[in-house]
Design an enzyme around this catalytic site. Structure first.
Site, PDB file in Angstrom:
ATOM      1  N   LYS A 198       0.855  -1.183   0.000  1.00  0.00           N
ATOM      2  CA  LYS A 198       0.000   0.000   0.000  1.00  0.00           C
ATOM      3  C   LYS A 198       0.887   1.228   0.000  1.00  0.00           C
ATOM      4  O   LYS A 198       1.668   1.447   0.927  1.00  0.00           O
ATOM      5  CB  LYS A 198      -0.905  -0.008   1.226  1.00  0.00           C
ATOM      6  CG  LYS A 198      -1.795   1.217   1.315  1.00  0.00           C
ATOM      7  CD  LYS A 198      -2.774   1.104   2.458  1.00  0.00           C
ATOM      8  CE  LYS A 198      -3.591   2.373   2.583  1.00  0.00           C
ATOM      9  NZ  LYS A 198      -4.574   2.290   3.651  1.00  0.00           N
ATOM     10  N   LYS A 251      -2.209  -1.597  -3.874  1.00  0.00           N
ATOM     11  CA  LYS A 251      -3.075  -0.420  -3.794  1.00  0.00           C
ATOM     12  C   LYS A 251      -2.230   0.841  -3.818  1.00  0.00           C
ATOM     13  O   LYS A 251      -1.240   0.898  -3.081  1.00  0.00           O
ATOM     14  CB  LYS A 251      -3.854  -0.500  -2.487  1.00  0.00           C
ATOM     15  CG  LYS A 251      -4.781   0.650  -2.214  1.00  0.00           C
ATOM     16  CD  LYS A 251      -5.307   0.552  -0.816  1.00  0.00           C
ATOM     17  CE  LYS A 251      -6.031   1.824  -0.483  1.00  0.00           C
ATOM     18  NZ  LYS A 251      -6.397   1.937   0.891  1.00  0.00           N
TER      19      LYS A 251
HETATM   20  C1  PBG Z   1      -7.533   3.212   5.585  1.00  0.00           C
HETATM   21  C2  PBG Z   1      -7.800   3.086   4.122  1.00  0.00           C
HETATM   22  C3  PBG Z   1      -7.633   4.035   3.107  1.00  0.00           C
HETATM   23  C4  PBG Z   1      -8.135   3.447   1.945  1.00  0.00           C
HETATM   24  C5  PBG Z   1      -8.537   2.162   2.264  1.00  0.00           C
HETATM   25  N1  PBG Z   1      -8.316   1.949   3.608  1.00  0.00           N
HETATM   26  C6  PBG Z   1      -7.135   5.433   3.174  1.00  0.00           C
HETATM   27  C7  PBG Z   1      -5.781   5.746   3.580  1.00  0.00           C
HETATM   28  O1  PBG Z   1      -4.946   4.879   3.847  1.00  0.00           O
HETATM   29  O2  PBG Z   1      -5.512   6.941   3.690  1.00  0.00           O
HETATM   30  C8  PBG Z   1      -8.208   4.098   0.600  1.00  0.00           C
HETATM   31  C9  PBG Z   1      -9.320   3.608  -0.271  1.00  0.00           C
HETATM   32  C10 PBG Z   1      -9.642   4.487  -1.423  1.00  0.00           C
HETATM   33  O3  PBG Z   1      -9.026   5.548  -1.636  1.00  0.00           O
HETATM   34  O4  PBG Z   1     -10.570   4.133  -2.166  1.00  0.00           O
HETATM   35  N2  PBG Z   1      -6.196   3.083   5.930  1.00  0.00           N
HETATM   36 ZN    ZN Z   2      -5.797   3.851   7.993  1.00  0.00          ZN
END
Ligand code: PBG
Ligand code: ZN
Length: 327
Positions: A198, A251
């Site tokens: 991520k 992601k």
């Molecule tokens: C929480 C999380 C996020 C997303 C999924 N889980 C946001 C982040 O990490 O700031 C993003 C999902 C999306 O943008 O569709 N940690």
């Molecule tokens: Zn988070």
């Protein structure tokens, strides 16, 4: 002369022939539809930057999922969006008895049973008053202090009946901590889909509006990955495999297809891509202006995910694609 010409065009002659030889196929069963759950009942209000996606209370969620199942979407990924009053430094409402996501899981499982795969996002950022994904100790996001809280959150979802818990916090060691907590509780069949790779990304902007989870200060770069790094993705994924992840995820999706391809080649576990909020909003905004053909763009993106090696597509476009017969 003509026999010297190789003719790849032969197999592009008719639509039927192109369909016959197509490599990257799409199937509704690989789609996961995300949902944002808010407290209350009878609530369903649109998220401005994500047209077609709503904040919903549990009762409305159940109705929406019933419709989606009819369309062929058999998996959901749940996010809780608690009231501001329920946020705290340690995000304890994330795992409290009767928490929002556990309530939603129980309601969905009660109504749909095994016909629906219920996945839950496991992260503290929507529940902490500072908006970070872990606890703050001495001004830093403390890795190890966050682990028990994440494990407790995952456990509360699993006890409510979640099929899959999906940690998105990017703390080191969280997959092992969650696996331990689940196994100790006898929940050996609850699967873990790790947000293994991520990246710290501007593509999460609309989501943070939707989840009210933007960090109050600083950013997420001390825990989410640096977009300049490719090899590091393999290290992250390898650790998650060792710690007991069942499904790996990359992601965001579109800007990281090299990483998707790397993981597909290096690991045997099912691989998910998260086509995130900013990617969705960009398509929506351009489509609303008539600048792109939404259906064609979405299918082209999904083909790219499949070519790169993704098995599972987490996408906000799932419902629309099936409702409008795109597949
Ligand atoms: C929480 C999380 C996020 C997303 C999924 N889980 C946001 C982040 O990490 O700031 C993003 C999902 C999306 O943008 O569709 N940690
Ligand atoms: Zn988070």
């Amino acid at each position: 002369m003509s026999e010297l010409i190789f003719r790849p065009r032969r197999l592009r002659t008719t639509a039927a022939l192109r369909d016959l030889v197509a490599e990257a196929r799409l199937d509704p069963r690989m789609l996961v539809q995300p949902h944002f759950i808010v407290p209350g009942s009878g609530v369903s209000h649109p998220i401005e930057a994500m047209p077609g996606i709503d904040h919903q209370s549990v009762d409305r969620l159940v109705a929406t999922v019933a419709g989606d199942l009819e369309l062929g979407i058999r998996s959901v990924l749940l996010f809780g969006v608690p009231d501001a009053a329920d946020k705290s430094p340690e995000g304890r409402s994330a795992s409290a008895d009767g928490n929002l996501v556990a309530t939603a899981v129980a309601a969905l499982k009660d109504r749909f049973g095994e016909s629906l795969t219920v996945m839950t996002d496991v992260c503290l950022c929507a529940y902490t008053d500072h908006g970070h994904c872990g606890l703050i100790v001495d001004g830093r996001i403390d890795n190890d202090a966050s682990l028990p809280h994440l494990a407790a959150m995952a456990l509360s979802h699993a006890r409510a009946g979640a099929d899959v818990v999906a940690p998105s916090d990017m703390m080191d060691g969280r997959v092992a901590a969650i696996r331990d907590a689940l196994d100790d509780d006898g929940l050996v069949h609850t699967a873990i889909m790790s947000y293994s790779v991520k990246y710290a990304s501007a593509y999460y902007g609309p989501f943070r509006e939707a989840a009210h989870s933007a960090p109050a200060m600083g950013d997420r770069r001390s825990y989410q990955m640096d977009s300049r790094n490719r090899r590091e993705a393999l290290i992250e994924a390898e650790l998650d495999v060792e710690e007991g992840a069942d499904i790996l995820m990359v992601k965001p999706a579109l800007a990281y297809l090299d990483v998707v391809a790397d993981l597909a080649e290096a690991f045997q576990l099912p691989l998910a891509v998260y086509n995130v909020s900013g990617e969705y909003s960009m398509v929506k905004a351009a489509a609303a202006r008539g600048w792109i053909d939404e259906r064609a763009i979405v299918l082209e993106n999904w083909h790219a995910f499949r070519r790169a090696g993704a098995d599972i597509l987490i996408t906000y476009h799932g419902r629309q694609a099936l409702a409008e017969g795109w597949l």
